[in-house]
Structures are given as structure tokens and as C-alpha cells.
Design a protein around this motif. Structure first.
Motif, PDB file in Angstrom:
ATOM      1  N   GLN A 102     119.970 -34.764  36.440  1.00  0.00           N
ATOM      2  CA  GLN A 102     119.318 -34.361  37.685  1.00  0.00           C
ATOM      3  C   GLN A 102     119.051 -35.578  38.564  1.00  0.00           C
ATOM      4  O   GLN A 102     119.202 -35.526  39.782  1.00  0.00           O
ATOM      5  CB  GLN A 102     118.005 -33.616  37.398  1.00  0.00           C
ATOM      6  N   SER A 103     118.679 -36.686  37.945  1.00  0.00           N
ATOM      7  CA  SER A 103     118.402 -37.920  38.678  1.00  0.00           C
ATOM      8  C   SER A 103     119.647 -38.417  39.421  1.00  0.00           C
ATOM      9  O   SER A 103     119.566 -38.764  40.607  1.00  0.00           O
ATOM     10  CB  SER A 103     117.877 -38.983  37.712  1.00  0.00           C
ATOM     11  N   ILE A 104     120.803 -38.462  38.741  1.00  0.00           N
ATOM     12  CA  ILE A 104     121.999 -38.943  39.439  1.00  0.00           C
ATOM     13  C   ILE A 104     122.499 -37.926  40.446  1.00  0.00           C
ATOM     14  O   ILE A 104     123.065 -38.295  41.475  1.00  0.00           O
ATOM     15  CB  ILE A 104     123.109 -39.389  38.460  1.00  0.00           C
ATOM     16  N   THR A 105     122.264 -36.645  40.182  1.00  0.00           N
ATOM     17  CA  THR A 105     122.670 -35.601  41.121  1.00  0.00           C
ATOM     18  C   THR A 105     121.835 -35.677  42.394  1.00  0.00           C
ATOM     19  O   THR A 105     122.367 -35.542  43.507  1.00  0.00           O
ATOM     20  CB  THR A 105     122.555 -34.206  40.463  1.00  0.00           C
ATOM     21  N   ASP A 106     120.543 -35.934  42.260  1.00  0.00           N
ATOM     22  CA  ASP A 106     119.677 -36.101  43.429  1.00  0.00           C
ATOM     23  C   ASP A 106     120.053 -37.341  44.234  1.00  0.00           C
ATOM     24  O   ASP A 106     120.031 -37.326  45.462  1.00  0.00           O
ATOM     25  CB  ASP A 106     118.203 -36.192  43.017  1.00  0.00           C
TER      26      ASP A 106
END
Length: 171
Positions: free
Chosen positions: A162-166
Motif C-alpha cells: 500500500q505504501s509503494i502504491t500510494d
């Protein structure tokens, strides 16, 4: 994308990624379990990746380099959830590495010390299973014909993803 072309593109991308990441400032987005999420700029465009080292490794080898599994987003290239493994040894030519998660197996093509999924569909399907899993394994065969099995943790995978997607949203 054909297999040989994909191999060349990814080998070049990994080489560029490593050299450009060294030249660029790599920012840690966070540590999630044993996963580390990071980002940097390549030609002014964001690249985000998450990586993890294995919890355990088995095989008949005397020395082995660093083993690292990564998931990378490159929004400028419309490339998301690209899986790759750095094995810490040269793979046996024309061999596959096998990623196993939740009872499902994915054959990864190898080139030198690295392995990747053959297509975008495999990347996406594997990531969906990794989100739901607890551990996964990668089995490979070295150029010396030694079989290795690496077991990786999945605790923190979803938060790191989720962090890299954000940080690297689709354009």
C-alpha cells in the motif's frame, strides 16, 4: 511482450535501477514487518519498490551473495507489481525459479542472478496471493546445479504494498 524481449528489458531495468538508485537519493517510505518500502526518482520520474530478505535458506552451497525479493512500481512505464528476485548466485542457464505461495506455483524465468515473472498477468496473480499469504518460497537451481529453497515472510507485505502504491500512483 515476448519472453526474450521482457528478459532484456528487465535486465536493463534492474541494472539501471541499481545504478540510478545509487546516484539518486533513495527515500525509505517505511518498514513493515521485515519488508522495506522505498522510492527514488529516475529521470525525474518516481520509482517505488519494496524488498525483503529470506527468513531461511537451504541448499548445498559454500558461499552465496545477498538474496532479495522485490516488488516494483514504475508508473512512467505503466509497470506495476513487477516481481523480481536476486538469488545471490548465477542461475542454471535455461532454468526456471519457482515461486510458491498459498499452494500455487509460478515459474519465473532466470537470467544471470535474477528471476522475473514471464508476464504482467503472473505478476498480478502472484501479488494477490502474496497479500493473502503468511510465507512464500522460491526454489532455484544454481549454475553449479545446486538447488536452493528460500522462505520469505509476508507479515507487513500488504502495508508495504500500500505504501509503494500510494507513493507511485498510476498516471
Amino acid at each position: 511482450m515476448s519472453l526474450p524481449f521482457r528478459a532484456i528489458v528487465y535486465a536493463a531495468a534492474v541494472t539501471l535501477c541499481a545504478s540510478n538508485a545509487m546516484a539518486q537519493e533513495v527515500k525509505v517510505l517505511g518498514t513493515f514487518g521485515k519488508w522495506v518500502a522505498q522510492t527514488y526518482k529516475e529521470n525525474g520520474k518516481p520509482v517505488c519498490f519494496m524488498s525483503v530478505k529470506p527468513d531461511s535458506s537451504e541448499g548445498n552451497y559454500k558461499a552465496r551473495g545477498e538474496v532479495l525479493f522485490m516488488v516494483t512500481h514504475r508508473p512512467a512505464e505503466q509497470a506495476f507489481d513487477v516481481l523480481s528476485i536476486a538469488s545471490g548466485y548465477q542461475y542454471l542457464p535455461d532454468s526456471d525459479a519457482v515461486l510458491s505461495v498459498n499452494g500455487k506455483r509460478f515459474n519465473l524465468f532466470t537470467n544471470g542472478e535474477r528471476a522475473w515473472a514471464r508476464d504482467v498477468q503472473t505478476d498480478k496473480a502472484a501479488v494477490q496471493l502474496l497479500i493473502k499469504g503468511r510465507t512464500f518460497t522460491i526454489k532455484g537451481t544454481s549454475s553449479r546445479n545446486n538447488v536452493t529453497t528460500d522462505v520469505f515472510p509476508l507479515t507487513g507485505f500488504t502495508a508495504a504494498h500500500q505504501s509503494i502504491t500510494d507513493a507511485c500512483k498510476k498516471i
